[in-house]
Motif scaffolding. Sequence first.
Motif, short mmCIF file in Angstrom:
data_model
loop_
_atom_site.label_atom_id
_atom_site.label_comp_id
_atom_site.label_asym_id
_atom_site.label_seq_id
_atom_site.Cartn_x
_atom_site.Cartn_y
_atom_site.Cartn_z
N THR A 122 0.77 -1.36 0.24
CA THR A 122 -0.03 -0.11 0.19
C THR A 122 0.90 0.93 -0.48
O THR A 122 2.11 1.18 0.20
N SER A 123 0.24 2.48 0.17
CA SER A 123 0.92 3.87 0.45
C SER A 123 2.04 3.45 1.29
O SER A 123 2.24 4.39 1.41
N GLN A 124 1.44 3.03 2.14
CA GLN A 124 1.18 2.88 3.59
C GLN A 124 3.19 2.56 3.39
O GLN A 124 4.36 3.09 3.90
N PHE A 125 3.78 1.78 2.69
CA PHE A 125 5.10 1.07 2.54
C PHE A 125 6.08 2.53 2.68
O PHE A 125 6.97 2.73 2.62
N CYS A 126 6.12 2.57 1.18
CA CYS A 126 6.33 3.81 0.43
C CYS A 126 6.56 4.85 1.72
O CYS A 126 7.50 5.86 1.97
N HIS A 127 5.73 5.45 2.49
CA HIS A 127 5.27 6.89 3.54
C HIS A 127 6.66 5.86 3.88
O HIS A 127 7.21 6.83 5.43
N ARG A 128 6.06 4.22 4.35
CA ARG A 128 7.18 4.36 5.72
C ARG A 128 9.20 4.60 4.94
O ARG A 128 10.28 4.85 6.31
N VAL A 129 9.02 3.74 3.92
CA VAL A 129 10.66 3.77 3.45
C VAL A 129 11.18 5.62 3.09
O VAL A 129 12.10 5.62 3.82
N THR A 130 10.04 6.44 3.11
CA THR A 130 10.17 7.81 2.56
C THR A 130 10.36 8.57 3.64
O THR A 130 12.03 9.49 4.06
N GLU A 131 10.64 8.10 4.28
CA GLU A 131 10.74 8.51 6.29
C GLU A 131 11.60 7.87 6.49
O GLU A 131 12.47 8.90 7.09
N ALA A 132 11.93 6.76 6.26
CA ALA A 132 13.49 6.33 6.82
C ALA A 132 14.70 7.45 6.02
O ALA A 132 15.85 7.95 6.37
N LEU A 133 14.36 7.12 4.58
CA LEU A 133 15.27 8.32 3.86
C LEU A 133 15.60 9.97 4.43
O LEU A 133 16.31 10.37 4.18
N SER A 134 14.02 10.14 4.28
CA SER A 134 14.38 11.98 4.91
C SER A 134 15.03 11.48 6.30
O SER A 134 15.52 13.05 6.63
N ARG A 138 2.97 -8.64 0.16
CA ARG A 138 4.03 -7.86 0.64
C ARG A 138 4.40 -7.25 0.62
O ARG A 138 5.74 -7.96 -0.41
N CYS A 139 5.39 -6.33 1.13
CA CYS A 139 6.91 -5.44 0.35
C CYS A 139 7.96 -5.41 1.68
O CYS A 139 7.33 -5.38 3.24
N ALA A 140 8.77 -5.29 1.18
CA ALA A 140 10.27 -5.09 1.84
C ALA A 140 11.43 -4.54 1.01
O ALA A 140 11.73 -4.88 0.00
N GLN A 141 11.64 -3.69 2.20
CA GLN A 141 13.40 -2.72 1.66
C GLN A 141 14.22 -3.19 2.39
O GLN A 141 13.35 -2.18 3.51
N ALA A 142 15.16 -2.79 2.50
CA ALA A 142 16.03 -2.95 3.47
C ALA A 142 16.70 -1.83 3.53
O ALA A 142 16.99 -0.73 2.15
#
Length: 67
Positions: free
Chosen positions: A12-24, A45-49
């Motif tokens: 969902t877009s929540q995954f992208c928001h979580r990754v974007t927050e980590a990058l910020s 399900r999505c995963a990003q290290a």
Amino acid sequence: MIVYRLITEDDTSQFCHRVTEALSKGWSLHGSPSYAFDGANGVMRCAQAVTKESDQEYSPDMKLGQA
């Protein structure tokens, strides 16, 4: 020390928001994202290290998201 986290979420877009927050907050992408079908729940399900350089000393009790 390099701190490692694996961010996971339904696709969902929540995954992208979580990754974007980590990058910020100074985290860097580590490898490509992964996707898998969760048959038990019927969703993708999505995963990003992500990794980040930290001057804290490692402890198993540390909160990695706050490093």
